[in-house]
Design a protein around this motif. Sequence first.
Motif, PDB file in Angstrom:
ATOM      1  N   LEU A   1       0.762  -1.276  -0.013  1.00 19.85           N
ATOM      2  CA  LEU A   1       0.035  -0.141  -0.055  1.00 19.85           C
ATOM      3  C   LEU A   1       0.959   1.286  -0.147  1.00 19.85           C
ATOM      4  N   GLY A   2       0.326   2.390  -0.233  1.00 24.32           N
ATOM      5  CA  GLY A   2       0.989   3.471  -0.172  1.00 24.32           C
ATOM      6  C   GLY A   2       0.105   4.668   0.418  1.00 24.32           C
ATOM      7  N   VAL A   3       0.334   5.257   1.312  1.00 22.77           N
ATOM      8  CA  VAL A   3      -0.253   6.354   2.160  1.00 22.77           C
ATOM      9  C   VAL A   3      -0.396   7.460   1.247  1.00 22.77           C
ATOM     10  N   ALA A   4      -1.735   7.961   1.029  1.00 27.58           N
ATOM     11  CA  ALA A   4      -2.125   9.172   0.387  1.00 27.58           C
ATOM     12  C   ALA A   4      -3.330   9.912   0.994  1.00 27.58           C
TER      13      ALA A   4
ATOM     14  N   THR B   1       3.538   0.519   4.540  1.00 20.90           N
ATOM     15  CA  THR B   1       3.116  -0.224   3.201  1.00 20.90           C
ATOM     16  C   THR B   1       2.204  -1.321   3.249  1.00 20.90           C
ATOM     17  N   ASP B   2       2.391  -2.102   4.486  1.00 20.53           N
ATOM     18  CA  ASP B   2       1.882  -3.418   4.733  1.00 20.53           C
ATOM     19  C   ASP B   2       0.756  -3.078   5.937  1.00 20.53           C
ATOM     20  N   VAL B   3      -0.500  -3.703   5.927  1.00 24.15           N
ATOM     21  CA  VAL B   3      -1.401  -3.548   7.141  1.00 24.15           C
ATOM     22  C   VAL B   3      -1.978  -4.714   7.507  1.00 24.15           C
TER      23      VAL B   3
ATOM     24  N   ALA C   1      -7.101  -1.589  -0.790  1.00 25.78           N
ATOM     25  CA  ALA C   1      -6.213  -1.676  -2.063  1.00 25.78           C
ATOM     26  C   ALA C   1      -6.857  -1.003  -3.171  1.00 25.78           C
ATOM     27  N   ASN C   2      -8.146  -0.633  -3.429  1.00 25.11           N
ATOM     28  CA  ASN C   2      -8.521   0.351  -4.166  1.00 25.11           C
ATOM     29  C   ASN C   2      -8.192   1.713  -4.141  1.00 25.11           C
ATOM     30  N   PHE C   3      -7.922   2.287  -3.003  1.00 28.20           N
ATOM     31  CA  PHE C   3      -7.724   3.763  -2.846  1.00 28.20           C
ATOM     32  C   PHE C   3      -6.038   3.767  -2.238  1.00 28.20           C
ATOM     33  N   SER C   4      -5.404   2.757  -2.758  1.00 29.81           N
ATOM     34  CA  SER C   4      -3.894   3.032  -2.221  1.00 29.81           C
ATOM     35  C   SER C   4      -3.428   4.050  -3.099  1.00 29.81           C
TER      36      SER C   4
END
Lengths: 807, 343
Positions: A223-226, A328-330, A380-383
């Motif tokens: 994942l990426g935080v945004a 990145t990983d949750v 996953a969709n809004f990464s």
Amino acid sequence: MKLSVNWLRESVALDMDAEEIARRLTTLGLEVESQVHLQPTFSGVVVARVLEAVRHPNADKLQVARVDTGREVLSIVCGAANCRAGLNVALALPGARLPGDFEIKVSKIRGETSHGMLCSEKELGLSTESEGIIELPDSMELGQAVAAVLGLEDWILETSPTANRGDLLSHLGVARELAAVLGQPLLRPDVGQGTSPSTLDIGLQIDAPSSCGRYIGRVIRGLGVAPSPLWMRRRLEAVGVRPINNLVDVTNYVLMECGQPLHAFDLRRLSGEKIVVRNAREPESMTTLDGQSRVLCPTDLLICDGERPVALAGVMGGLNTEISADTTDVFLESAWFEPKGIRATSRRLGLRSESSHRFERGVDPALTDWASRRAAALLANFSAAGTSPSIDPRCVDARGATPERVSISFRPARTNRLLGTTFNSGTQRVALTRLGFETDVQDSGELPWQVVVPTWRPDVTQAADLIEEVARYIGFDQIPTPPARATLSARTGHARDARLRLLRGLLQSRGCHQALNLTFVSRSRLSPFDASEPVALHNPLNEELSVLRSTLLPGLMANVAHNLRHGADGFAAFEVGRVFAAGPEGERPRESERIALVLCGSPAGHFSGKARAYDFFDLKALVDELVQVAVGRVPVWTSGETPAFLHPGLSAKVSLADANLGVGLHDLALGRGGALHPATARALELDAPVFVAELDLGPLLDRPASPVAFQDFMRVPAVRRDLAVIVPTQTLSADVLAAIRALSLQLIDDTTIFDIYEGTSVGPGRYSLGLSLRLRARDRTLTEDEINGVVQRVLTELTAKFGATLR
Amino acid sequence: MSDALAELQRQLADIEREARSTLHSIARESELVPIRAGVLGKKGVLSPLLAALGKLDGSARPAAGALINVTKLALEVLFEEARLRLVQQAIETRVATERVDVTLPGRRSEIGATHPVQQVMDDLVDLLGQFGFDLTDGPEVETEDYNFNLLNMPASHPARDMQDTFYLQNGLVAGLLMRTQTSPVQVRTMLSQKPPVRIIAPGKVFRCDADATHSPVFHQIEGLWIDTDVTMADLKGTLTHFLRTLYGDDRPVRFRPSFFPFTEPSVEVDVWTGTRWMEVLGAGMVHPNVLRNVGYDPEEVQGFAFGLGVDRLAMIRYGITDIRYLWENDARFLRQFVAGGAV
């Protein structure tokens, strides 16, 4: 809870406006306190796609874009770096109005014509800071109004769900109620189903199965935080949740959507590849997300990794595994926790969260898996752009004890007996079924139904609850409203109240207002009037209101001071209320009802006479009248036994002599009255003399005065003889009158005092007491000799008893 | 006629003339008494003449006596006429001279007012009393049991949060609190008497959520009616009648589902103000758990309970804008409620 009407409409077809939705919800028992219309602060902005963006011929930092609105292709000059071919953008057309009353016009920028403007979030008033122009999802249809596709026009309903209805703390929950009464299907996002192929390499161990009914963990990697997408941020804000970042926002979004609290841990910060759900040990502490260190106790439930607590279960996550900018990983937690334990922890720590608020009201145990899948998909969709997250198909899933499905024996006839209605059983069955209750089909005669309660309604536990469900579904307005039925009652309480009203009326007719003071006072305001240890509150609002009053006087004194301070010449008032004294060890405080009065300053004056100030005798008259009206007798005033806050020379104990035994040992103490001690008055900053009395109300009210026994009076005219006797100063008038009464002279009808005189003519240490004797015989006119004889007897007695001389 | 008779006649004429002139000159009734005594009394001027009758000849005596009596009668008439004249004159003089500026204030004292909260309370008690609800009360310091547990509000229930509670310092008896509602009186009453029960319980209640619009102390009135056949329809009928009497016959009244732990079904009742619905009371059918807790059989008896806040009602009725006025006891505030206000 704030509900977005747009959001509700996604889950149920609502062919009605927000006003009607609010009315329906209120009728169902979900009170809508307010409705706020959210309106976009701009117009004329549409979804458009950039077909081509080339450098402006005359400016380095500008581009000229060809933009497709779905209807035409326009040329727009744009300064944003992220303007690129293929991007869906928010285009303000000529004539559009933007926040700040800014109208878009066709204009020339460095020689190039621009037929509108590509907007940033800031320009549309959607955020205070923004970089570049808005990037809209590819899926959006060109030409649509941006305000509409972002759901900027909405109604927000501020609801206050009752404490029993945890299921109404989400949009889907409320939509389900509406769907039930409207006969519409409930539309839930599809999250897929099926069992996970295998278990994650993370150990899951529930050591407290009675507190944790289900625990599901899922892992999403890469994942990426945004920031979340604009629509999600707008939606969260609309329902009162502050957007943080995409990962946190998704858990909050799912919470608001379905009511399942979720927690996202940063997987890399979990150690030991292990999750343990257990009670806290002693001593143990942890730091929660809000930065507070929490000392734990063994009733608290914890989520721990291989080494340490990482969350206060159901209440708040731990700081040590918080999502951060580089996460990145949750590890995504979805669980069911037992309500009482969550409530105990939340209350003990004074820590309330959206999560604890729901868990303590009971979350639907059937939601655990759905919410977990839903959140994983959204995460996953809004990464962040440019990342390609993957949802691990495996999960960890363990169960403790969840509440069993409740089945209730229900008789439709009972509904009608309780409600006074005639709802037939078919109607009742429809009501229950629509609301999600399962009823067995046999509908034969007397047998009660077995009704199974849906998982989201832990508040429904017995038949009375089902009756309410039926009534709620059909509508309380369908219950008849027959004329009120009256019955006869003993009215003993009313009789006592009527006696109290008589006393209040008497005092009011004498000029006293009824005052009302708080039951709570400060120690310092109470202590001048009662030095004993008061009954104290454990959790007072403040020091001023920290103990229970043991006397009504502090309140009335404050009222006097208030009125004098505001320019009143005087103040006369009374209060009726409870007072509290600490009882002996192991006993409750003694609670009793008192009546207190205060006189200060001048009664209303008249131009024809001199103004005068209230004095002792005004107070005494009021008290005597009060007691006489209440019990038919006048009380006895005894000096020398009054508390320190009263002037010793101008105060008395007030008691009621026994009707049969007369004044003496059997006197019933009623209270005390007199002038406030000058030192007390000074301490209270009361300059004018203040007269107070406080009596126990019980003896005055509890027994009605015995019926009057009429005594015939003598119709022969009376003769009046006045005599003034000089007696020593310490002689009490009551003793003189008592001595005359003790002579038992039948010819003396009554003796009154007509004058008191002290002065040089009577000599020092003595005063003159003017007595008026009323004489008469039942059957004849008295002769002069008889009259003189009586007067002489009186004089002789007073001389013998008090050393009286005739003046 | 003898000389003696002539002389007597002359004397009598003088006396009458003299009396006439004297009476003519006096102005007050009180002056009449000595003058009358001087003429007609024992020591009056007629007395010697009567005494002298004995000295006359027997033949002259009746004539002389008659002369004196005629004069005496005439004098009595004169005096009576004078008295009536003087009384009349005195009245006329008083009426002509006595005047007061009727606009000057009377010699009055201040009338004390019934506190507005008390006025509303009294009205509610009267109104509900007419239906047959008997007045009762209970302690303001309560236990967890009476205030919460027996009312189906265990500590573990979120409903507890609806009422922030003042607890007493845990000195002598644990778990004592200031009652947060008048409902414990329901429990106390039902524990002490068999159904049917029909009571109201007005009184002070305490909650530690004070702010600008809430006082930590306020007043409630509680109602309870339990019998074999008291239905939710009765609840609606009773409260509708009650509220219409209070607020006006034409006011729409709305019953909407709500939640109280001690009733099931629970309702909140709103009255239409003309512009909006205003919540005025909470009510419901007494919860079977509560009935069981007090030893009643919910299969045998049923009924309703209701409670309403008195202070807010007083503020609405009198248009009082700030709750502080209720507790300040400023004479300028209280004085306005002297007139009272029956429902």
